[in-house]
Scaffold this active site. Structure first.
Site, PDB file in Angstrom:
ATOM      1  N   LYS A  74     -98.105 -28.953  29.517  1.00  0.00           N
ATOM      2  CA  LYS A  74     -98.628 -30.320  29.480  1.00  0.00           C
ATOM      3  C   LYS A  74     -97.919 -31.210  28.462  1.00  0.00           C
ATOM      4  CE  LYS A  74    -103.240 -29.242  31.231  1.00  0.00           C
ATOM      5  NZ  LYS A  74    -104.698 -29.343  30.995  1.00  0.00           N
ATOM      6  N   ASP A 110    -107.217 -35.281  32.844  1.00  0.00           N
ATOM      7  CA  ASP A 110    -108.165 -34.434  32.106  1.00  0.00           C
ATOM      8  C   ASP A 110    -109.138 -35.308  31.309  1.00  0.00           C
ATOM      9  OD1 ASP A 110    -107.237 -31.941  32.906  1.00  0.00           O
ATOM     10  OD2 ASP A 110    -105.798 -31.784  31.267  1.00  0.00           O
TER      11      ASP A 110
END
Length: 295
Positions: A74, A110
């Site tokens: 990420k 997220d």
């Protein structure tokens, strides 16, 4: 431009049993779209996380419309992108890449996924003092979401002190001085005692997944006045959640975050509005017999 067929995928490590393909393909089918969702598992391909840039370029060349990104890429993927949306830029972490107009643009769903899940599952939870375990890519997103929801102060606890300090500094830059602090795990007893009655615990490490069983902290630290929010979603019932409920804590499993972040990614990939509640129902059904892996 809207199309009726999409090729997307997921880059990460140990993602073989991921539910992302089913979540995206089911929702696409219900909307009359064709979505082919492919897994690019670093372990299966036999490349290190640092190869994420090469995988990104290859996917772009063969016609992918976008990619989801999970652990451990990420943060690593950021330097290989042409642009970041403001949220991903503030986080320094990306979980969704959209190929548009010849560019690779990074997003982070997220944040929005966790915020939607928390607002739905723990709507009246006090947020004066929040203790968060984990300062990785998912942890950065969850901490930003927690402060966006109105938390007074988030204390980030990580086994790597420099990582916790880096995240806390980024949070203070984004939300104002004093909104975040960093701490080491040995301070958990005092931090959770201080949050008892006016805050809770967010768990954002892999502990509790099938490959990483166990509790991320001693069960004796959990108090009835704390709420406990989990990021792990496979299994939905982690050891931490069982211990928290036994201690009298209000709890939130990781399923909502997984489903709502997938819904937000689906919107970015296709330009269509997903039915997030329907995707959450899909996830609950799919996790009935599932084991823990990254989303």
């Amino acid at each position: 431009m809207l199309k009726d067929s999409y090729l997307v995928g997921l880059i990460g490590s140990g993602i073989g049993p991921s539910l992302s393909p089913a979540l995206h393909e089911r929702e696409a089918g219900r909307q009359g779209l064709r979505c082919l969702y492919r897994l690019l598992d670093l372990d299966t391909i036999g490349v290190p996380p640092e190869a994420v840039g090469e995988l990104l370029r290859a996917a772009r060349l063969v016609g992918f419309d976008g990619l989801n990104i999970t652990h451990p890429c990420k943060r690593l993927v950021v330097e290989h992108l042409d642009a970041l949306d403001p949220r991903a830029e503030a986080l320094g972490a990306v979980n969704t890449v959209v190929f548009e107009g010849g560019r690779a643009v990074g997003h982070n769903t997220d944040v929005t996924g966790y915020a939607a899940s928390f607002a739905r599952g723990l709507p009246d939870a006090p947020l004066e003092r929040v203790v968060q375990l984990g300062a990785g890519g998912a942890g950065a997103a969850v901490a930003h979401a927690t402060l966006t929801l109105g938390a007074g102060r988030v204390t980030v606890v990580d086994a790597l002190p420099e990582r916790a300090a880096e995240l806390a500094a980024a949070l203070n830059r984004a939300f104002g001085p004093g909104r975040a602090a960093a701490a080491t795990p040995d301070r958990l007893p005092e931090l959770l005692a201080a949050a008892d009655g006016n805050g809770g615990l967010v768990h954002a490490t892999p502990t509790g997944m099938a490959a990483h069983p166990g509790l991320p902290l001693p069960a004796g630290l959990l108090r009835p006045g704390l709420w406990v929010a989990e990021v792990v979603y496979r299994p939905l019932e982690t050891e931490l959640l069982r211990a928290a409920r036994a201690a009298g804590c209000a709890t939130l499993d990781g399923g909502g975050m997984a489903a709502f972040q997938a819904a937000d990614a689906f919107r970015l990939f296709t330009g269509r509005e997903p039915d997030a509640a329907r995707m959450l129902a899909d996830l609950t059904e799919l996790t009935d017999t599932a084991v823990g892996v990254p989303r």
